[in-house]
Scaffold this motif. Structure first.
Motif, short mmCIF file in Angstrom:
data_model
loop_
_atom_site.label_atom_id
_atom_site.label_comp_id
_atom_site.label_asym_id
_atom_site.label_seq_id
_atom_site.Cartn_x
_atom_site.Cartn_y
_atom_site.Cartn_z
N LYS A 116 4.26 -2.58 16.34
CA LYS A 116 3.61 -3.45 15.38
C LYS A 116 3.21 -2.60 14.17
CE LYS A 116 -0.11 -6.85 15.14
NZ LYS A 116 -1.23 -7.48 15.86
N HIS A 117 2.77 -1.38 14.45
CA HIS A 117 2.47 -0.43 13.38
C HIS A 117 2.40 0.96 13.99
CE1 HIS A 117 1.50 0.24 9.23
NE2 HIS A 117 0.40 0.90 9.51
N THR A 137 9.11 3.20 14.37
CA THR A 137 8.80 2.19 13.34
C THR A 137 9.40 0.82 13.66
OG1 THR A 137 8.39 3.81 11.61
CG2 THR A 137 9.03 1.61 10.88
N ASN A 165 10.46 3.24 4.11
CA ASN A 165 11.27 3.33 5.32
C ASN A 165 10.98 2.14 6.25
OD1 ASN A 165 12.96 4.42 7.27
ND2 ASN A 165 11.27 5.52 8.25
N ARG A 166 9.70 1.81 6.36
CA ARG A 166 9.27 0.67 7.17
C ARG A 166 9.96 -0.62 6.72
NH1 ARG A 166 4.95 1.56 10.28
NH2 ARG A 166 4.03 3.39 9.33
N PRO A 187 -6.28 -4.28 4.20
CA PRO A 187 -6.19 -5.48 3.35
C PRO A 187 -4.91 -6.28 3.58
CG PRO A 187 -5.83 -3.48 2.06
CD PRO A 187 -6.27 -3.03 3.41
N GLY A 188 -3.87 -5.62 4.10
CA GLY A 188 -2.60 -6.33 4.30
C GLY A 188 -2.49 -6.94 5.68
N TYR A 189 -3.55 -6.90 6.46
CA TYR A 189 -3.47 -7.40 7.83
C TYR A 189 -4.64 -8.33 8.11
CZ TYR A 189 -3.45 -7.43 12.93
OH TYR A 189 -3.45 -7.83 14.24
N ASN A 198 5.77 -10.03 4.88
CA ASN A 198 4.32 -10.26 4.95
C ASN A 198 3.70 -9.71 6.22
OD1 ASN A 198 2.90 -11.51 2.80
ND2 ASN A 198 4.23 -13.27 3.01
N LYS A 199 4.51 -9.70 7.28
CA LYS A 199 4.01 -9.26 8.58
C LYS A 199 3.74 -7.76 8.61
CE LYS A 199 5.89 -9.81 13.17
NZ LYS A 199 6.83 -10.58 13.98
N GLN A 200 4.39 -7.02 7.73
CA GLN A 200 4.17 -5.58 7.69
C GLN A 200 2.72 -5.31 7.30
OE1 GLN A 200 6.58 -3.10 8.31
NE2 GLN A 200 7.84 -4.80 9.02
N ILE A 201 2.10 -4.40 8.03
CA ILE A 201 0.68 -4.13 7.81
C ILE A 201 0.42 -3.59 6.39
CG2 ILE A 201 -1.31 -2.80 8.70
CD1 ILE A 201 -0.30 -4.46 10.99
N ASP A 202 1.38 -2.83 5.86
CA ASP A 202 1.18 -2.21 4.55
C ASP A 202 1.50 -3.14 3.39
OD1 ASP A 202 0.39 0.24 5.58
OD2 ASP A 202 2.45 0.97 5.75
N VAL A 203 2.03 -4.31 3.69
CA VAL A 203 2.41 -5.22 2.62
C VAL A 203 1.25 -6.15 2.29
CG1 VAL A 203 3.96 -7.10 1.98
CG2 VAL A 203 4.86 -5.09 3.17
N LEU A 204 0.88 -6.17 1.01
CA LEU A 204 -0.29 -6.97 0.61
C LEU A 204 0.12 -8.36 0.14
CD1 LEU A 204 -2.20 -4.19 -1.36
CD2 LEU A 204 -2.49 -4.85 1.03
N ASP A 218 1.85 -15.95 14.92
CA ASP A 218 2.74 -15.17 14.06
C ASP A 218 3.59 -16.13 13.23
OD1 ASP A 218 4.60 -13.60 12.85
OD2 ASP A 218 5.37 -12.67 14.68
N PRO A 219 3.28 -16.28 11.94
CA PRO A 219 4.02 -17.26 11.13
C PRO A 219 5.52 -16.98 11.09
CG PRO A 219 2.56 -15.91 9.75
CD PRO A 219 2.22 -15.61 11.18
N ALA A 220 5.91 -15.71 11.27
CA ALA A 220 7.33 -15.37 11.19
C ALA A 220 8.12 -15.95 12.36
CB ALA A 220 7.51 -13.85 11.14
N LYS A 257 8.44 -13.89 5.31
CA LYS A 257 7.48 -13.83 6.41
C LYS A 257 7.51 -12.46 7.09
CE LYS A 257 7.13 -18.64 7.92
NZ LYS A 257 7.61 -19.58 8.95
N GLN A 258 8.71 -11.94 7.29
CA GLN A 258 8.80 -10.64 7.94
C GLN A 258 8.20 -9.54 7.06
OE1 GLN A 258 9.48 -9.99 10.97
NE2 GLN A 258 10.45 -11.88 11.67
N GLN A 318 0.86 -1.18 0.00
CA GLN A 318 0.00 0.00 0.00
C GLN A 318 0.89 1.22 0.00
OE1 GLN A 318 -2.80 -0.81 3.32
NE2 GLN A 318 -4.31 -0.28 1.76
#
Lengths: 173, 579
Positions: free
Chosen positions: B143-144, B139, A17-18, B197-199, A66-72, B320-322, A63-64, A10
């Motif tokens: 978590k966000h 950051t 930066n994230r 959508p990414g969460y 994917n864990k980011q909220i902005d990553v789709l 958490d899959p990671a 996996k890391q 997104q």
């Protein structure tokens, strides 16, 4: 080993930066990152070239990400049939004596001359990283004044060969 | 005349609708059912504090005396209630003082929502007064995080922040609110719906993987369970107990998993890891199936990885899959909520191999090599002090600690039988955590006995929060395990640095009793073992906060121990009972 990872993200503020922050925090070795808008508004696509020691590392990386909220979406596309390209601009020393010689060298690479001055010329080349490196090698003797590479951006080809290698990017458990 | 009144009414109605971003902020917190906020005012959050004043106590506001106190109190609150801890701090120094606690919450997966003031959007990036790049700073430790740059985004962002902090693997979320956004007046109502959508955390585990786990358990000859903090977060302690009892499985826990399985249960082997029990470490070392539910295989648990569960098939349940495969190679990955996974497992009736031999050998270790300590004639041994605390509180108190020797002794000797009662800084190992965490815990569960066990070093990092304990008459019992040293540092210097006690001896401690009295809190000193029972009675029958300066044996060490770089089977200081 070198892996090519693509991510759909997104386009929120600070997303680059994230992601780079996460990669550096977790000590991943990134060779290049490209990022740009996609066909969908508000969605960007990123391509990473990473150097990892083993498969568990690449699994951890995806996996890391994917864990980011902005990553789709994240994919490791290394083992697929892909189109990967980067663009490089090379400013190389040239005189009237060497100019046509250089032109002859770059022609098989389908590179273009963008600018000519009295003692240098700027060449644009697009292709896989090894092609860019090969051209840079050949131009070295003339004196490379400046070289800039965009980093790889990549896609999966429309049609994939039947036998597919395991896709570490989309492990679903 | 009549029309005029109508006009006046209209104006009044409009004025009612007109509200600032700060009012909207307060409304959003109320909508989230926030009952307690830990906050500290300052320039950039003045509009928010003014709105809070206008709203006439929409929730309880606790003014800690340092922002580190706010965030640890919020962590303590979250740990014992399962609800998100909420913090408000001002921009710049207010926000940066939170950094340790936010990192602590991140490491221990605590749901905390932090609101920081920010300078006005017009001057962001100009090094304005009390400006700090809070988004940049937080950051990697959240978590966000969000910076609100448009008022209409505010309600949506607040809702999203609470959602992210409390779902999936919980964690801290920071929302940075510039002053002009809080001041902006509007009569519009903005959408509160967010779209992420990414969460989408996986809560329901894949039934196929549950089936695989069940099959592995069926054929295992030496199975062992490892229960982590994930059991607490998922409220899965009952399911864990049922599952363990159904198949007679020995249960080990992590430091943060203590209390997820009753410590006094026959099948409980206690905490595993660096200062874990011999029985727990050997069970994991010898196991042929290790079922980890909700633990992240921290290095303090695993010791040298090549010696960790070397013969075991590893099953790992984690939301958490990671975390799966990050540190320990995993054969059966199960992504999902611990409760869902255990419920799934309980639905299957597994024909299990006979494990009587294994179970017997595991219990033999438990009874022959328990945690031990030596009592001297008159000095107080710290471990015994913890046992006394357990007796005095019937093992039912909420215990908070800092990090170090006292923390390990509390983990070893205060047998936790219930979940959500152990509040400690696990992953980050933060000194100064215990006292403010106790404030949050006591406010979250007012009816419970809260005991804060801290060291003399850590206590001095956040002792200013005594003022909050006094202000709200929180009946917290503070036990300073005073060995006039940074005990764990001193222990390592003794064992690994040839007794070079570099800066670890606290020779100039304040008079803690007088200090307590200065804050208006009852202070008691105890230095002889014989006096302890009397002091305990006095402390726990007193209806208010008490600080106990417990002078303990100075040179005690935490044993047993897995030395750094060693495997868990190579524990030092294991003693076998003589009988």
């Amino acid at each position: 080993m070198q892996r090519i990872i693509t991510a759909t993200v997104q386009n929120s503020s600070g997303v680059l930066n994230r992601i780079t922050g996460m990669l550096s925090k977790r000590a991943f070795n990134i060779e290049s990152i490209t990022v740009g808008t996609s066909e969908i508004e508000g969605i960007s696509k990123m391509t990473f070239v990473v150097d990892v020691s083993d498969e568990s590392k690449i699994e951890q990386l995806t996996k890391q990400l994917n864990k980011q909220i902005d990553v789709l979406k994240v994919n490791d596309i290394t083992d697929y049939s892909i189109v990967a390209r980067e663009l490089a601009l090379i400013k190389v020393g040239s005189t009237s004596a060497t100019r046509s010689e250089i032109q002859g060298i770059i022609e098989p690479f389908r590179a273009r001359v963008l600018d000519i001055s009295r003692d240098s010329m700027i060449i644009e080349v697009t292709g896989k990283p090894d092609k860019v490196e090969a051209l840079a090698d050949l131009l070295q003797p003339y004196g490379i004044i400046e070289l800039k590479r965009t980093g790889v951006t990549a896609f999966r080809r429309g049609k994939q060969p039947r036998q597919q290698v395991q896709d570490f990017g989309s492990i679903s458990i | 005349m009549k029309t005029q009144t109508q006009n006046e009414m209209k104006i009044e109605e409009q004025e009612q609708k007109l509200r600032t971003g700060a009012d909207l902020f307060i409304e959003s917190l109320v909508e989230q059912n926030v009952d307690t906020v830990f906050g500290y005012p300052g320039g950039a959050v003045l509009p928010i504090y003014d709105a809070l004043h206008r709203a006439e106590a929409p929730f309880q506001h606790i003014l800690c005396r340092h922002e580190q106190g706010l965030i640890h109190a919020a962590e303590g609150y979250a740990r014992v209630t399962g609800k998100p801890g909420v913090v408000i701090a001002t921009s710049g120094p207010g926000a940066t003082n939170l950094v340790t606690g936010i990192t602590d919450a991140m490491m221990d997966s605590l749901p905390v929502v932090v609101f920081t003031g920010q300078v006005s959007t017009a001057v962001i990036g100009t090094d304005a007064f009390q400006e700090a790049d809070v988004i940049g700073i937080t950051t990697p430790i959240t978590k966000h995080n969000y910076q609100v740059t448009d008022l209409k985004e505010l309600p949506k962002v607040i809702n999203a922040a609470f959602h992210i902090a409390t779902t999936g693997r919980p964690g801290p979320v920071v929302v940075d609110i510039p002053k002009n956004i809080a001041q902006e007046i509007s009569d519009e109502s903005f959408s509160r719906d967010f779209h992420l959508p990414g969460y989408q955390p996986t809560v329901k585990p894949n039934p196929l993987q549950i089936r695989r786990l069940a099959e592995a358990l069926a054929t295992a000859k030496r199975p062992v369970l490892l229960a982590g903090a994930g059991i607490h977060f998922a409220d899965a302690d009952k399911e864990l107990l049922e599952f363990a009892e159904k198949y007679n499985l020995p249960v080990t826990t992590t430091l943060l998993g203590l209390g997820s399985f009753p410590g006094g249960h026959e099948q409980a082997l206690g905490m595993a890891g660096m200062h874990g029990s011999y029985a727990a470490n050997m069970a994991i070392y010898e196991a042929d199936l290790l079922i980890n539910i909700g633990a992240r295989f921290d290095d303090r648990l695993t010791g040298a990885l090549q010696h960790f569960a070397p013969n075991a098939k590893v099953a790992h349940v984690d939301i958490d899959p990671a975390e799966i495969g990050k540190n320990v190679e995993t054969n059966i990955p199960v992504v999902g909520d611990a409760k869902e996974a255990l419920q799934g497992l309980l639905k299957i009736d597994i024909e299990k191999e006979d494990c009587t031999e294994w179970y017997k050998s595991v219990l033999d270790n438990k009874s022959s090599s328990p945690f031990w300590f030596e009592r001297s004639d008159d000095l107080i041994s710290p471990q015994w002090l913890i046992e006394e605390l357990h007796r005095e509180t019937s093992g039912e108190a909420i215990i908070t600690t800092d990090v170090g020797q006292h923390q390990m002794w509390a983990a070893q000797f205060y047998q936790f039988n219930e979940p959500h009662k152990w509040v400690t800084s696990g992953g980050l190992g933060t000194m100064g955590f215990g006292v403010p965490a106790a404030i949050g815990a006591q406010l979250g569960r007012p009816g419970e006995t809260v005991v804060s066990i801290v060291g003399d070093g850590g206590f001095q990092m956040t002792m200013q929060e005594l003022a909050v304990i006094k202000q709200h008459q929180l009946p917290i019992k503070l036990i300073i395990v005073n060995n006039e040293a940074l005990g764990m540092v001193r222990q390592w210097q003794e064992d690994f640095y040839e007794e070079r006690y570099s800066s670890s001896l606290m020779t100039e401690n304040p008079d803690f009793v007088k200090l307590a009295e200065g804050f208006g809190i009852k202070g008691v000193r105890v230095a002889n073992e014989a006096d302890v029972p009397g002091v305990m009675k006095e402390v726990f029958s007193y209806d208010g906060p008490v600080l106990v300066d417990a002078r303990v044996q100075k040179l005690d060490k935490v044993f047993p121990m897995v030395a750094p770089g060693k495997g868990n089977h190579e524990m030092l200081g294991v003693r076998r009972c003589s009988e």
